[in-house]
Design an enzyme around this catalytic site. Structure first.
Site, PDB file in Angstrom:
ATOM      1  N   ARG A  63     106.180  19.851  79.884  1.00 40.84           N
ATOM      2  CA  ARG A  63     108.080  18.432  80.171  1.00 40.84           C
ATOM      3  C   ARG A  63     108.972  19.010  79.241  1.00 40.84           C
ATOM      4  O   ARG A  63     109.728  19.175  79.536  1.00 40.84           O
ATOM      5  CB  ARG A  63     107.171  17.223  80.631  1.00 40.84           C
ATOM      6  N   HIS A 116     112.634  19.958  80.213  1.00 31.58           N
ATOM      7  CA  HIS A 116     113.401  19.283  79.550  1.00 31.58           C
ATOM      8  C   HIS A 116     114.277  20.018  79.173  1.00 31.58           C
ATOM      9  O   HIS A 116     115.931  19.493  78.566  1.00 31.58           O
ATOM     10  CB  HIS A 116     113.150  17.280  78.847  1.00 31.58           C
ATOM     11  N   GLY A 145     120.217  25.367  79.305  1.00 33.37           N
ATOM     12  CA  GLY A 145     119.411  26.132  80.044  1.00 33.37           C
ATOM     13  C   GLY A 145     118.512  26.425  78.390  1.00 33.37           C
ATOM     14  O   GLY A 145     117.926  25.224  77.631  1.00 33.37           O
ATOM     15  N   SER A 202     117.387  23.809  72.323  1.00 29.50           N
ATOM     16  CA  SER A 202     118.457  22.694  71.920  1.00 29.50           C
ATOM     17  C   SER A 202     117.232  21.125  71.908  1.00 29.50           C
ATOM     18  O   SER A 202     117.777  20.795  71.472  1.00 29.50           O
ATOM     19  CB  SER A 202     119.853  22.644  73.400  1.00 29.50           C
ATOM     20  N   ASN A 250     114.120  11.990  76.457  1.00 34.83           N
ATOM     21  CA  ASN A 250     113.291  12.448  76.006  1.00 34.83           C
ATOM     22  C   ASN A 250     112.675  11.819  75.055  1.00 34.83           C
ATOM     23  O   ASN A 250     112.464  11.942  74.336  1.00 34.83           O
ATOM     24  CB  ASN A 250     114.243  13.246  75.229  1.00 34.83           C
ATOM     25  N   HIS A 275     102.982  17.773  86.848  1.00 39.04           N
ATOM     26  CA  HIS A 275     102.984  16.920  87.404  1.00 39.04           C
ATOM     27  C   HIS A 275     101.323  15.888  87.656  1.00 39.04           C
ATOM     28  O   HIS A 275     100.484  15.041  87.492  1.00 39.04           O
ATOM     29  CB  HIS A 275     103.430  15.013  88.387  1.00 39.04           C
ATOM     30  N   SER A 329      90.521  15.644  88.809  1.00 39.70           N
ATOM     31  CA  SER A 329      91.284  16.724  88.698  1.00 39.70           C
ATOM     32  C   SER A 329      92.473  16.040  88.155  1.00 39.70           C
ATOM     33  O   SER A 329      93.736  16.714  88.128  1.00 39.70           O
ATOM     34  CB  SER A 329      92.105  17.161  90.117  1.00 39.70           C
TER      35      SER A 329
END
Length: 325
Positions: free
Chosen positions: A61, A65, A71, A75, A90, A186, A243
């Protein structure tokens, strides 16, 4: 004299590659003394994973993000009162300490060589590998960004329609198939009640539940997520208990059964724009390979903004030491 000339040639080679901004497989080979950069990151991720397997989803994740804002330039790691870390999407991002640990080890081995952005990309790949998703090759050679602003964080919302999500991915150079594969992250993720409670009680302000959700799943989720907004329990995005922490096609099979947790995930299995892709993936035997390809493509999102190799992942280098590319 020959050793000096060789060292100079290597340094010039590094600068030229950095200036082009090109990514390549095996970029760090023989660039960090006797240290294998990718193996070093893997060992850190592996140790953390053994302590807490849920860190895998967190690292995948984080990579997502980071890449969707300015890009893939790390950052998201920069501290600051209005940095990307402070943006609402975030606030639940975690795993920073894993990147910091790997960076610290690599800085001791070869100061100023390995970017934080590359460490994020490698760590995400290793998280997938450790979760049973196979091992894909990672392109490296990124630089770290110098700017991090919460105001620039514009990530696809889990409440987006499929067409809205496709548009958001296309702005990053990713097509609809890339999007559906990347949503496969996910398969090992979790979410919180706050992000889907409306589907249980007041879908789109109808005062009724989302009719696309399997009734048995809804009854189960109502027990876990009461209407009380103070309850923000974690729920697995893959509702197959056997799973939930494996990178595989189970997530797709679950959303086909209308057992998707997030609105966008469920819509992807129903919408004419994506349902055939979902069905194909659910019945495929090459998911790991193609998921890896999509991750590599996402990891190649690079902007031409000023960059450096940060000495610390959470702060930019001092002005006197900056070498911008």
């Amino acid at each position: 004299m020959k050793m000096v000339a060789a060292a100079f040639a290597i340094a010039i080679g590094l600068i030229l590659v950095n200036l082009t901004g090109a990514l390549e497989f095996g970029f760090y080979k023989n660039k960090c003394m006797l240290t294998d950069v990718e193996d070093t990151v893997f060992r850190v991720v592996q140790r953390r994973f053994r302590q807490d397997p849920t860190i895998a989803a967190a690292l995948v994740r984080m990579h997502f993000h980071d890449c969707f804002v300015n890009g893939c330039d790390a950052s998201i790691l920069l501290d600051g009162s209005s940095s990307e870390k402070t943006a609402t999407p975030n606030l639940s991002v975690r795993g920073y300490e894993v990147i910091d640990e790997a960076k610290s080890i690599l800085e001791r081995a070869c100061e100023g060589v390995v970017s934080c952005a590359d460490i994020i990309a490698i760590a995400a790949r290793d998280a997938v590998t450790l979760s049973g998703g196979g091992r894909y090759n990672v392109e490296t050679g990124r630089k770290d960004g110098l700017e991090s602003l919460a105001s620039k964080v514009d990530l696809p919302s889990p409440k987006f329609s499929v067409s809205q999500s496709i548009d958001a991915f296309e702005k990053q150079g990713l097509n609809v198939t890339d999007m559906v594969y990347l949503l496969g992250g996910h398969t090992i993720g979790v979410t919180h009640c706050s992000l889907f409670r409306d589907r249980l009680y007041n879908f789109e302000n109808t005062t009724k539940p989302d009719p696309t959700m399997d009734e048995a799943l809804r009854d189960k989720l109502i027990e876990i997520c009461p209407q009380d907004p103070s309850n923000n329990t974690e729920v697995n995005l893959d509702q197959d208990p056997s799973s939930a922490f494996k990178v595989d096609t189970s997530f797709y099979k679950q959303i086909i059964l209308r057992r998707g947790i997030l609105q966008l995930d469920q819509a992807t299995a129903i919408d004419p724009l994506t349902k055939d892709i979902v069905a194909s993936i659910a019945n495929s035997n090459d998911f790991n390979f193609k998921f890896g390809q999509a991750m590599v493509k996402m990891g190649a999102i690079i902007t031409d903004s000023p960059k450096e190799i940060r000495k610390s992942c959470s702060v930019i280098n001092s002005a006197s030491n900056n070498f911008l590319f």
